[in-house]
Design a protein around this motif. Structure first.
Motif, PDB file in Angstrom:
ATOM      1  N   GLU A  69       0.816  -1.205   0.000  1.00 53.92           N
ATOM      2  CA  GLU A  69       0.000   0.000   0.000  1.00 53.92           C
ATOM      3  C   GLU A  69       0.850   1.254   0.000  1.00 53.92           C
ATOM      4  N   ARG A  70       2.138   1.107   0.346  1.00 50.77           N
ATOM      5  CA  ARG A  70       3.078   2.213   0.296  1.00 50.77           C
ATOM      6  C   ARG A  70       4.457   1.651   0.002  1.00 50.77           C
ATOM      7  N   LEU A  71       5.278   2.471  -0.623  1.00 46.65           N
ATOM      8  CA  LEU A  71       6.663   2.094  -0.907  1.00 46.65           C
ATOM      9  C   LEU A  71       7.561   3.267  -0.540  1.00 46.65           C
ATOM     10  N   ASP A  72       8.639   2.969   0.170  1.00 47.17           N
ATOM     11  CA  ASP A  72       9.610   4.012   0.459  1.00 47.17           C
ATOM     12  C   ASP A  72      10.641   4.143  -0.653  1.00 47.17           C
ATOM     13  N   SER A  73      10.837   3.071  -1.414  1.00 47.28           N
ATOM     14  CA  SER A  73      11.743   3.190  -2.559  1.00 47.28           C
ATOM     15  C   SER A  73      11.463   2.113  -3.579  1.00 47.28           C
ATOM     16  N   VAL A  74      11.811   2.441  -4.800  1.00 50.25           N
ATOM     17  CA  VAL A  74      11.922   1.468  -5.890  1.00 50.25           C
ATOM     18  C   VAL A  74      13.351   1.586  -6.403  1.00 50.25           C
ATOM     19  N   VAL A  75      14.078   0.478  -6.377  1.00 50.16           N
ATOM     20  CA  VAL A  75      15.475   0.473  -6.811  1.00 50.16           C
ATOM     21  C   VAL A  75      15.600  -0.399  -8.050  1.00 50.16           C
ATOM     22  N   HIS A  76      15.912   0.246  -9.157  1.00 46.34           N
ATOM     23  CA  HIS A  76      16.032  -0.448 -10.436  1.00 46.34           C
ATOM     24  C   HIS A  76      17.478  -0.913 -10.628  1.00 46.34           C
ATOM     25  N   ALA A  82      14.182  -2.465 -23.860  1.00 49.41           N
ATOM     26  CA  ALA A  82      13.037  -2.880 -23.049  1.00 49.41           C
ATOM     27  C   ALA A  82      13.438  -3.082 -21.596  1.00 49.41           C
ATOM     28  N   VAL A  83      14.451  -3.913 -21.352  1.00 52.99           N
ATOM     29  CA  VAL A  83      14.824  -4.270 -19.982  1.00 52.99           C
ATOM     30  C   VAL A  83      15.477  -3.101 -19.256  1.00 52.99           C
ATOM     31  N   ASN A  84      16.310  -2.350 -19.959  1.00 55.03           N
ATOM     32  CA  ASN A  84      17.111  -1.304 -19.311  1.00 55.03           C
ATOM     33  C   ASN A  84      16.425   0.048 -19.237  1.00 55.03           C
ATOM     34  N   LEU A  85      15.404   0.272 -20.061  1.00 57.15           N
ATOM     35  CA  LEU A  85      14.815   1.611 -20.132  1.00 57.15           C
ATOM     36  C   LEU A  85      13.287   1.602 -20.085  1.00 57.15           C
ATOM     37  N   VAL A  86      12.650   0.967 -21.066  1.00 55.25           N
ATOM     38  CA  VAL A  86      11.188   1.056 -21.144  1.00 55.25           C
ATOM     39  C   VAL A  86      10.536   0.305 -19.985  1.00 55.25           C
ATOM     40  N   GLY A  87      11.099  -0.865 -19.628  1.00 60.66           N
ATOM     41  CA  GLY A  87      10.565  -1.608 -18.488  1.00 60.66           C
ATOM     42  C   GLY A  87      10.642  -0.811 -17.194  1.00 60.66           C
ATOM     43  N   PRO A  88      11.804  -0.251 -16.849  1.00 61.81           N
ATOM     44  CA  PRO A  88      11.878   0.588 -15.654  1.00 61.81           C
ATOM     45  C   PRO A  88      10.934   1.794 -15.700  1.00 61.81           C
ATOM     46  N   ALA A  89      10.784   2.394 -16.874  1.00 60.85           N
ATOM     47  CA  ALA A  89       9.865   3.534 -16.989  1.00 60.85           C
ATOM     48  C   ALA A  89       8.433   3.106 -16.690  1.00 60.85           C
ATOM     49  N   GLU A  90       8.018   1.972 -17.244  1.00 65.48           N
ATOM     50  CA  GLU A  90       6.646   1.511 -17.039  1.00 65.48           C
ATOM     51  C   GLU A  90       6.432   1.046 -15.598  1.00 65.48           C
ATOM     52  N   LEU A  91       7.398   0.332 -15.035  1.00 65.02           N
ATOM     53  CA  LEU A  91       7.261  -0.104 -13.647  1.00 65.02           C
ATOM     54  C   LEU A  91       7.161   1.104 -12.722  1.00 65.02           C
ATOM     55  N   THR A  92       7.975   2.107 -12.962  1.00 58.09           N
ATOM     56  CA  THR A  92       7.907   3.325 -12.152  1.00 58.09           C
ATOM     57  C   THR A  92       6.552   3.992 -12.283  1.00 58.09           C
ATOM     58  N   ARG A  93       6.056   4.092 -13.503  1.00 59.05           N
ATOM     59  CA  ARG A  93       4.742   4.708 -13.729  1.00 59.05           C
ATOM     60  C   ARG A  93       3.663   4.001 -12.924  1.00 59.05           C
ATOM     61  N   LEU A  94       3.696   2.679 -12.942  1.00 51.55           N
ATOM     62  CA  LEU A  94       2.667   1.906 -12.259  1.00 51.55           C
ATOM     63  C   LEU A  94       2.761   2.035 -10.737  1.00 51.55           C
ATOM     64  N   LEU A  95       3.964   2.283 -10.226  1.00 52.23           N
ATOM     65  CA  LEU A  95       4.164   2.337  -8.776  1.00 52.23           C
ATOM     66  C   LEU A  95       4.139   3.755  -8.212  1.00 52.23           C
TER      67      LEU A  95
END
Length: 229
Positions: free
Chosen positions: A72-79, A102-115
Motif C-alpha cells: 500500500e506504500r513504498l519508500d523506494s523502488v530500486v532499479h 526494453a529491460v534497461n529503459l522502457v521496463g523501468p519507466a513503465e514499472l515506475t509509472r505503475l508504482l
C-alpha cells in the motif's frame, strides 16, 4: 519500517542490496521475471515478498501487477536489473536493440509509472542503477549505452515532474563491477575475467543505501562510483 521494491535481485548488486535491506529489518519486495525465478529468489531471501513481472515485456507489466497484491506504500523502488549485448552498430540485430531498450529503459519507466501512486503516499524515492555507459559511449557499446543514456533522461525528467509530490530520484553510475554481468561482458569481449580488478558489489550497495538513508533535507541526484586504485 521502510518498504523497498528491488529489481535484479537474482544476482550481483541487486542480490547484495536485497540481503542488506533484509538484514537491517526493512520490508523487501523483489521483482522476478517469471514464476520459476520468483520461487528461486524467495528461497534465497526468506522474509522477502516476491512479485512477477517481466521487464523485457513492458506492455504486459500493468496486467501482471494487477493480478498480484502490491504494498500500500513504498519508500523506494530500486532499479538494478539490466542486460547487455555488445556489438558494432553495423552488426547489431534489431532484436538485441529491442531487448536492451526494453529491460534497461522502457521496463523501468513503465514499472515506475505503475508504482508512482504508492510512492507518492510515502514521498518515496526512485533509484536507477545506471552505468558509466550512461555517461560515455564507447565502440561496441551502442545499444547498451543508448539504453543507459535514456535511463538518465528518464531519471532527470521524473525528478522534475515528481518534485511536487516529494519523490526523490537518484541515478547511480557504477564503473565496472564484479558481477555475473561483468563476466558475460568479458566473454563477449574475448578477455579473461579478473573480478578482483573491479568494484565489489558490496561497495555499490553501500552507495545505494547512502542515497536511501540520506536525511530529507538533502538529495543525491547523480553519483558516479569508480574502481579504486
Amino acid at each position: 519500517m521502510a518498504v523497498h521494491l528491488v529489481t535484479g535481485a537474482g544476482s550481483g548488486i541487486g542480490s547484495v542490496l536485497a540481503r542488506r535491506l533484509l538484514d537491517r529489518g526493512d520490508d523487501v519486495v523483489l521483482l522476478a521475471r517469471d514464476a520459476g525465478r520468483a520461487r528461486e529468489i524467495a528461497a534465497r531471501f526468506p522474509g522477502a515478498t516476491t512479485i512477477v513481472g517481466d521487464l523485457g515485456q513492458p506492455g504486459r507489466l500493468s496486467w501482471a501487477l494487477s493480478k498480484q497484491r502490491l504494498p500500500e506504500r513504498l519508500d523506494s523502488v530500486v532499479h538494478v536489473a539490466g542486460v547487455v549485448d555488445l556489438g558494432a552498430v553495423a552488426d547489431l540485430a534489431p532484436a538485441l536493440w529491442e531487448q536492451q531498450l526494453a529491460v534497461n529503459l522502457v521496463g523501468p519507466a513503465e514499472l515506475t509509472r505503475l508504482l508512482l501512486p504508492v510512492l507518492r503516499v510515502s514521498r518515496g524515492q526512485v533509484v536507477f542503477v545506471n552505468s558509466g555507459a550512461g555517461l560515455h559511449a564507447h565502440a561496441g557499446w551502442s545499444a547498451y549505452a543508448a539504453s543507459k543514456h535514456g535511463l538518465k533522461a528518464l531519471a532527470d525528467a521524473l525528478r522534475a515532474e515528481e518534485a511536487e509530490h516529494g519523490i526523490r530520484v537518484t541515478s547511480i553510475y557504477p564503473g565496472r563491477t564484479a558481477t555475473p554481468m561483468q563476466a558475460r561482458v568479458h566473454q563477449q569481449e574475448g578477455r579473461e575475467y579478473e573480478p578482483e580488478r573491479f568494484i565489489d558489489p558490496e561497495s555499490v550497495a553501500t552507495t545505494i543505501l547512502t542515497a536511501l538513508d540520506l536525511p530529507r533535507d538533502a538529495d543525491i541526484t547523480d553519483l558516479t562510483v569508480r574502481p579504486g586504485a
